[in-house]
Design a protein around this motif. Structure first.
Motif, PDB file in Angstrom:
ATOM      1  N   VAL A  96       0.855  -1.175   0.000  1.00 55.63           N
ATOM      2  CA  VAL A  96       0.000   0.000   0.000  1.00 55.63           C
ATOM      3  C   VAL A  96       0.892   1.227   0.000  1.00 55.63           C
ATOM      4  O   VAL A  96       1.745   1.364   0.882  1.00 55.63           O
ATOM      5  N   GLY A  97       0.718   2.086  -0.951  1.00 56.33           N
ATOM      6  CA  GLY A  97       1.512   3.319  -0.985  1.00 56.33           C
ATOM      7  C   GLY A  97       0.699   4.484  -0.482  1.00 56.33           C
ATOM      8  O   GLY A  97      -0.484   4.604  -0.797  1.00 56.33           O
ATOM      9  N   ILE A  98       1.310   5.316   0.324  1.00 52.18           N
ATOM     10  CA  ILE A  98       0.617   6.480   0.871  1.00 52.18           C
ATOM     11  C   ILE A  98       1.546   7.683   0.771  1.00 52.18           C
ATOM     12  O   ILE A  98       2.711   7.614   1.163  1.00 52.18           O
ATOM     13  N   SER A  99       1.015   8.786   0.267  1.00 55.24           N
ATOM     14  CA  SER A  99       1.812  10.009   0.202  1.00 55.24           C
ATOM     15  C   SER A  99       1.849  10.642   1.585  1.00 55.24           C
ATOM     16  O   SER A  99       0.803  10.894   2.201  1.00 55.24           O
ATOM     17  N   ALA A 100       3.042  10.897   2.060  1.00 54.20           N
ATOM     18  CA  ALA A 100       3.160  11.506   3.387  1.00 54.20           C
ATOM     19  C   ALA A 100       4.515  12.160   3.505  1.00 54.20           C
ATOM     20  O   ALA A 100       5.515  11.668   2.978  1.00 54.20           O
ATOM     21  N   ASP A 101       4.532  13.270   4.221  1.00 50.01           N
ATOM     22  CA  ASP A 101       5.776  13.961   4.533  1.00 50.01           C
ATOM     23  C   ASP A 101       6.021  13.744   6.018  1.00 50.01           C
ATOM     24  O   ASP A 101       5.322  14.308   6.863  1.00 50.01           O
ATOM     25  N   THR A 102       7.015  12.930   6.346  1.00 56.24           N
ATOM     26  CA  THR A 102       7.218  12.594   7.769  1.00 56.24           C
ATOM     27  C   THR A 102       7.588  13.823   8.603  1.00 56.24           C
ATOM     28  O   THR A 102       7.430  13.809   9.829  1.00 56.24           O
ATOM     29  N   ALA A 103       8.066  14.881   7.964  1.00 51.27           N
ATOM     30  CA  ALA A 103       8.394  16.088   8.721  1.00 51.27           C
ATOM     31  C   ALA A 103       7.151  16.878   9.124  1.00 51.27           C
ATOM     32  O   ALA A 103       7.232  17.818   9.901  1.00 51.27           O
ATOM     33  N   ASP A 104       6.008  16.464   8.595  1.00 49.96           N
ATOM     34  CA  ASP A 104       4.756  17.179   8.845  1.00 49.96           C
ATOM     35  C   ASP A 104       3.834  16.281   9.674  1.00 49.96           C
ATOM     36  O   ASP A 104       3.340  15.264   9.197  1.00 49.96           O
ATOM     37  N   ARG A 105       3.598  16.684  10.889  1.00 50.34           N
ATOM     38  CA  ARG A 105       2.841  15.848  11.812  1.00 50.34           C
ATOM     39  C   ARG A 105       1.452  15.473  11.288  1.00 50.34           C
ATOM     40  O   ARG A 105       1.018  14.318  11.397  1.00 50.34           O
ATOM     41  N   LYS A 106       0.788  16.456  10.749  1.00 50.01           N
ATOM     42  CA  LYS A 106      -0.572  16.163  10.261  1.00 50.01           C
ATOM     43  C   LYS A 106      -0.538  15.151   9.129  1.00 50.01           C
ATOM     44  O   LYS A 106      -1.398  14.281   9.026  1.00 50.01           O
ATOM     45  N   SER A 107       0.440  15.286   8.283  1.00 45.55           N
ATOM     46  CA  SER A 107       0.572  14.360   7.166  1.00 45.55           C
ATOM     47  C   SER A 107       0.825  12.932   7.686  1.00 45.55           C
ATOM     48  O   SER A 107       0.253  11.958   7.183  1.00 45.55           O
ATOM     49  N   VAL A 108       1.651  12.837   8.717  1.00 45.19           N
ATOM     50  CA  VAL A 108       1.921  11.514   9.301  1.00 45.19           C
ATOM     51  C   VAL A 108       0.663  10.960   9.953  1.00 45.19           C
ATOM     52  O   VAL A 108       0.306   9.785   9.771  1.00 45.19           O
ATOM     53  N   ASP A 109      -0.027  11.817  10.700  1.00 45.49           N
ATOM     54  CA  ASP A 109      -1.251  11.351  11.366  1.00 45.49           C
ATOM     55  C   ASP A 109      -2.262  10.847  10.345  1.00 45.49           C
ATOM     56  O   ASP A 109      -2.895   9.804  10.538  1.00 45.49           O
ATOM     57  N   SER A 110      -2.392  11.564   9.261  1.00 46.34           N
ATOM     58  CA  SER A 110      -3.414  11.131   8.294  1.00 46.34           C
ATOM     59  C   SER A 110      -2.973   9.859   7.569  1.00 46.34           C
ATOM     60  O   SER A 110      -3.803   9.024   7.203  1.00 46.34           O
ATOM     61  N   ALA A 111      -1.657   9.691   7.400  1.00 47.48           N
ATOM     62  CA  ALA A 111      -1.176   8.434   6.799  1.00 47.48           C
ATOM     63  C   ALA A 111      -1.525   7.249   7.704  1.00 47.48           C
ATOM     64  O   ALA A 111      -1.962   6.185   7.230  1.00 47.48           O
ATOM     65  N   PHE A 112      -1.347   7.419   9.009  1.00 42.22           N
ATOM     66  CA  PHE A 112      -1.643   6.298   9.906  1.00 42.22           C
ATOM     67  C   PHE A 112      -3.151   6.060  10.040  1.00 42.22           C
ATOM     68  O   PHE A 112      -3.585   4.920  10.265  1.00 42.22           O
ATOM     69  N   ASP A 113      -3.954   7.098   9.863  1.00 42.44           N
ATOM     70  CA  ASP A 113      -5.400   6.886   9.800  1.00 42.44           C
ATOM     71  C   ASP A 113      -5.732   6.029   8.577  1.00 42.44           C
ATOM     72  O   ASP A 113      -6.540   5.092   8.653  1.00 42.44           O
ATOM     73  N   ARG A 114      -5.089   6.359   7.493  1.00 42.09           N
ATOM     74  CA  ARG A 114      -5.319   5.610   6.257  1.00 42.09           C
ATOM     75  C   ARG A 114      -4.896   4.144   6.412  1.00 42.09           C
ATOM     76  O   ARG A 114      -5.583   3.225   5.945  1.00 42.09           O
ATOM     77  N   ILE A 115      -3.774   3.940   7.089  1.00 40.75           N
ATOM     78  CA  ILE A 115      -3.288   2.568   7.315  1.00 40.75           C
ATOM     79  C   ILE A 115      -4.315   1.748   8.080  1.00 40.75           C
ATOM     80  O   ILE A 115      -4.583   0.585   7.756  1.00 40.75           O
ATOM     81  N   LYS A 116      -4.917   2.372   9.096  1.00 36.61           N
ATOM     82  CA  LYS A 116      -5.928   1.656   9.880  1.00 36.61           C
ATOM     83  C   LYS A 116      -7.086   1.182   9.013  1.00 36.61           C
ATOM     84  O   LYS A 116      -7.675   0.130   9.249  1.00 36.61           O
ATOM     85  N   LYS A 117      -7.409   1.998   8.027  1.00 29.47           N
ATOM     86  CA  LYS A 117      -8.501   1.608   7.138  1.00 29.47           C
ATOM     87  C   LYS A 117      -8.070   0.509   6.171  1.00 29.47           C
ATOM     88  O   LYS A 117      -8.825  -0.417   5.878  1.00 29.47           O
ATOM     89  N   GLU A 118      -6.865   0.636   5.660  1.00 28.40           N
ATOM     90  CA  GLU A 118      -6.385  -0.319   4.660  1.00 28.40           C
ATOM     91  C   GLU A 118      -6.072  -1.691   5.281  1.00 28.40           C
ATOM     92  O   GLU A 118      -6.266  -2.735   4.652  1.00 28.40           O
ATOM     93  N   LEU A 119      -5.527  -1.660   6.474  1.00 31.25           N
ATOM     94  CA  LEU A 119      -5.100  -2.902   7.137  1.00 31.25           C
ATOM     95  C   LEU A 119      -5.685  -2.936   8.541  1.00 31.25           C
ATOM     96  O   LEU A 119      -4.980  -2.861   9.535  1.00 31.25           O
ATOM     97  N   PRO A 120      -7.022  -3.054   8.621  1.00 29.84           N
ATOM     98  CA  PRO A 120      -7.711  -2.795   9.900  1.00 29.84           C
ATOM     99  C   PRO A 120      -7.282  -3.735  11.027  1.00 29.84           C
ATOM    100  O   PRO A 120      -7.270  -3.324  12.176  1.00 29.84           O
ATOM    101  N   ASP A 121      -6.941  -4.942  10.714  1.00 33.81           N
ATOM    102  CA  ASP A 121      -6.637  -5.890  11.791  1.00 33.81           C
ATOM    103  C   ASP A 121      -5.154  -6.177  11.936  1.00 33.81           C
ATOM    104  O   ASP A 121      -4.752  -6.980  12.777  1.00 33.81           O
ATOM    105  N   ALA A 122      -4.367  -5.532  11.104  1.00 35.25           N
ATOM    106  CA  ALA A 122      -2.942  -5.862  11.102  1.00 35.25           C
ATOM    107  C   ALA A 122      -2.219  -5.171  12.254  1.00 35.25           C
ATOM    108  O   ALA A 122      -2.598  -4.088  12.694  1.00 35.25           O
ATOM    109  N   LYS A 123      -1.186  -5.831  12.732  1.00 33.19           N
ATOM    110  CA  LYS A 123      -0.344  -5.261  13.781  1.00 33.19           C
ATOM    111  C   LYS A 123       1.038  -4.994  13.178  1.00 33.19           C
ATOM    112  O   LYS A 123       1.480  -5.663  12.250  1.00 33.19           O
ATOM    113  N   LEU A 124       1.730  -4.032  13.747  1.00 32.11           N
ATOM    114  CA  LEU A 124       2.997  -3.603  13.161  1.00 32.11           C
ATOM    115  C   LEU A 124       4.163  -4.458  13.672  1.00 32.11           C
ATOM    116  O   LEU A 124       4.400  -4.565  14.870  1.00 32.11           O
ATOM    117  N   ALA A 125       4.897  -5.049  12.754  1.00 32.81           N
ATOM    118  CA  ALA A 125       6.070  -5.851  13.121  1.00 32.81           C
ATOM    119  C   ALA A 125       7.369  -5.084  12.944  1.00 32.81           C
ATOM    120  O   ALA A 125       8.327  -5.286  13.691  1.00 32.81           O
TER     121      ALA A 125
END
Lengths: 245, 245, 245, 245
Positions: free
Chosen positions: A54-83
């Motif tokens: 899954v590709g997501i556009s995000a600028d890690t230097a920008d907090r809001k951009s990171v937050d929205s990327a992780f919101d998107r991840i929750k939707k894309e991989l709702p049950d997955a845990k981070l390894a």
């Protein structure tokens, strides 16, 4: 499909791509880059090979951009845990003499490197902590460093400031979260990486293997990820056999 | 009065005061601090003792503030040349666990430490370069570091990021400007400094000399300043005899 | 005459001579070297200048030789107490490729450097400890290091092995005896010293001050010796302004 | 059977055994230890498992002993070429205060560690060089380090002197022979290894995985051995997740 996933921040044609490909053999992978053209070819490559990316556009230097990327991840991989989380972002090498550098040059490095890792770690560490109990390997945060992580060379003050700061943060995270079961590692890339952009660079005499194979870096990152918690490596270096150091 | 002057950024009741007093025995000194109440007592102390001190309110993390401070210096000391510049600013130690730290905590450290030194060095290095030919000692930029310049401890990631970045910049400046005759030095203060604010701290068992005497740090800075160019020290550490390390 | 004396091991025409001259302005000095022709000119120079110097032939790598030197010191300076001891011995740089080096090359470095410091410290530390209560400055052991104390360069493995070992010992002594009031310091000499033997070396472009003035090293050692116990420096580096590093 | 073999110096019940077992899955292995009772159980274990192991009594600090061991190897494995050599010897930790240490304590460490590696490297480097052209992985020399390779703690001066010297030699070998295709690596073991002798040690709170699993060290050594020459790691650290550092 694995219940666990991996995330790589800073995916282009080099280390990020190799790391994503390597980890995709075991986990679904999330790829972050500022621009879609950076991650799209890699996402396609992985998905075509039977993996899940899954590709997501995000600028890690920008907090809001990171937050929205992780919101998107929750939707894309709702049950997955981070390894595993890999921070492979480098920014802010102006290559100017100090008196030609601007405050913006320095800030580009401090924000792109240090604040980027900070934001990425604040999003990933809680997820990694919640995977400690059941992940196949100790949940891992791997950070890409450089020669400039250890040495402030002339005319590289801006870049080195950011990379030293990233190393400081990595050490601090390792000391705080290692005892909680999260493996934090920092890899010193000491040499030119063999990627399309550097094909023309004639380094170390230009012979075979005079640049670092990014697939070898990916192997190192996988090796770090699979270390057991009785044996965590915080730091290793990597350089071509002909590199002067 | 000396044709040369010294400038100290980050003057309060501790190291900055001691350094200003020490250097004021030879040079007029300019004292920078964000708030007048930080430098005013030291300015008074120096002027009453027969020295010459000028206090200027400035935030080294703010480029405009630094620029206007150096404009003011030109008016106050129109013919003076810079012999020594000391960057003694520390900022951004939240003492929070990483997950409680905010991006603002990190930025306070990166800006207060690294951007502060960057701005201060961009204003002082040109002046120091123009003093190379005739200053009594090689023109000097001295930077105050800390234990956190070398080690990212748990819960000190924000502060260490800023201090590591400052060390990177100091190394880079030393390598670029040393060969041009400017001496850049970085001092690692590894211990608690004995100042009014730390009187109550019971460190190292609390016996005599268990904290660092700021006058001794000032002596070290003067010693660094007076080194000849055939023998530049880039880095030294300083700690109380009873400090564990 | 001072009740306290200083001792310098490794006196020839360079750093040892400068250090002995510097310390002789305050203390009687004992000079150790393997051969009389190494210390005799310095002994004469000091005695003619109104100081007091005693030269003793000793090989610090040989325990018996060291023991007999300290017996001799007791006779020459029966009531004196030790204020400062300087270990300035370097040995064992074969400059051969590794496969051409012999075990004897390595042993010459290990014994000359590490065993030499060990023997010298075992003789001087008890004397320094007994001076803690009343010496004018914290009793001090200063050790001369080199670039090879920090870096094992190609073809310098034998020498670097000895110098790394010396640095290890110095750190260990600092940590054991610092809290008892003895100051142990290790100085990294990173460059060529400007002595008769190196006059012809064309380093760093060969301009003025491109080699380290040994008198400046002596000033650094005196500065280290006079630091108060609230501010001990363990390590500093010293290099010419034009040195690449 | 592989045309290539591996050799491990310093085989007992811990790291040496695990490394020998790991490498025996691919190569015949030669095991060196001073006493047969150290290597015999491991030789038996490997041979019973279908591997090939040869045990030889040798003291790496003694040149003649090393020479005769390599003569014996030529007879036992006449056509085999060397793929990997592991120096896993540690010696000389007296755990005495400095003033109680004897010159023999120091020499035991310098000889056991540094001279041991020197002798072992002089015998193995030529063999590794002659394997560069056709070995399955870049021929490798791996050296076991310790916390004391990086830090001279109080009362550990003798041991640290030897381990610092070993690190110096390892760096020098890496810089001389890396460009010739031989991979030299130095591993920092920062923690107690979980072996029979340390079963009773209660370190890091004593919980699971609070000591380093020697099999994990063996995995790291194998990983180092299999790195391609475009990506050589010189140094990595390894510690239990709960280790304080």
């Amino acid at each position: 499909m694995s219940k666990f996933f991996a995330i790589v921040a800073g995916v282009g044609a080099g280390t990020g791509r190799s790391v994503a490909l390597k980890f995709s053999k075991t986990y679904p992978v999330v790829l972050l880059a500022r621009r879609p053209e950076s991650y799209e070819p890699v996402v396609d490559e992985i998905n075509k090979a039977g993996g899940r990316a899954v590709g997501i556009s995000a600028d890690t230097a920008d907090r809001k951009s990171v937050d929205s990327a992780f919101d998107r991840i929750k939707k894309e991989l709702p049950d997955a845990k981070l390894a595993a989380a890999v921070f492979n972002v480098a920014a802010g090498m102006s290559r100017k003499g100090f008196l030609e550098q601007t405050p913006e040059d320095l800030e580009a490095s401090l924000r792109g490197n240090a604040l980027g890792l900070f934001n990425f770690a604040q999003s990933t560490i809680p997820l990694l902590l919640s995977s400690v109990a059941d992940s196949p390997h100790p949940p891992t945060l791997i950070v890409t460093g450089a020669t400039a992580s250890l040495r402030g060379s002339a005319r590289f003050g801006d870049f080195a400031a950011g990379k030293f700061a990233v190393r400081a943060l990595s050490q601090s995270l390792a000391r705080e979260f290692g005892p909680q079961g999260v493996h934090v590692a920092h890899a010193i890339v000491d040499g030119v990486i063999d990627i399309p952009r550097t094909k023309a660079y004639n380094v170390n005499g230009g012979g075979p293997d005079s640049k670092i194979d990014p697939d070898a870096i990916a192997d190192s990152y996988w090796y770090l990820h699979t270390q057991p918690r009785s044996h965590f490596t915080l730091e290793l270096d990597m350089r071509p056999f002909v590199e002067k150091f």
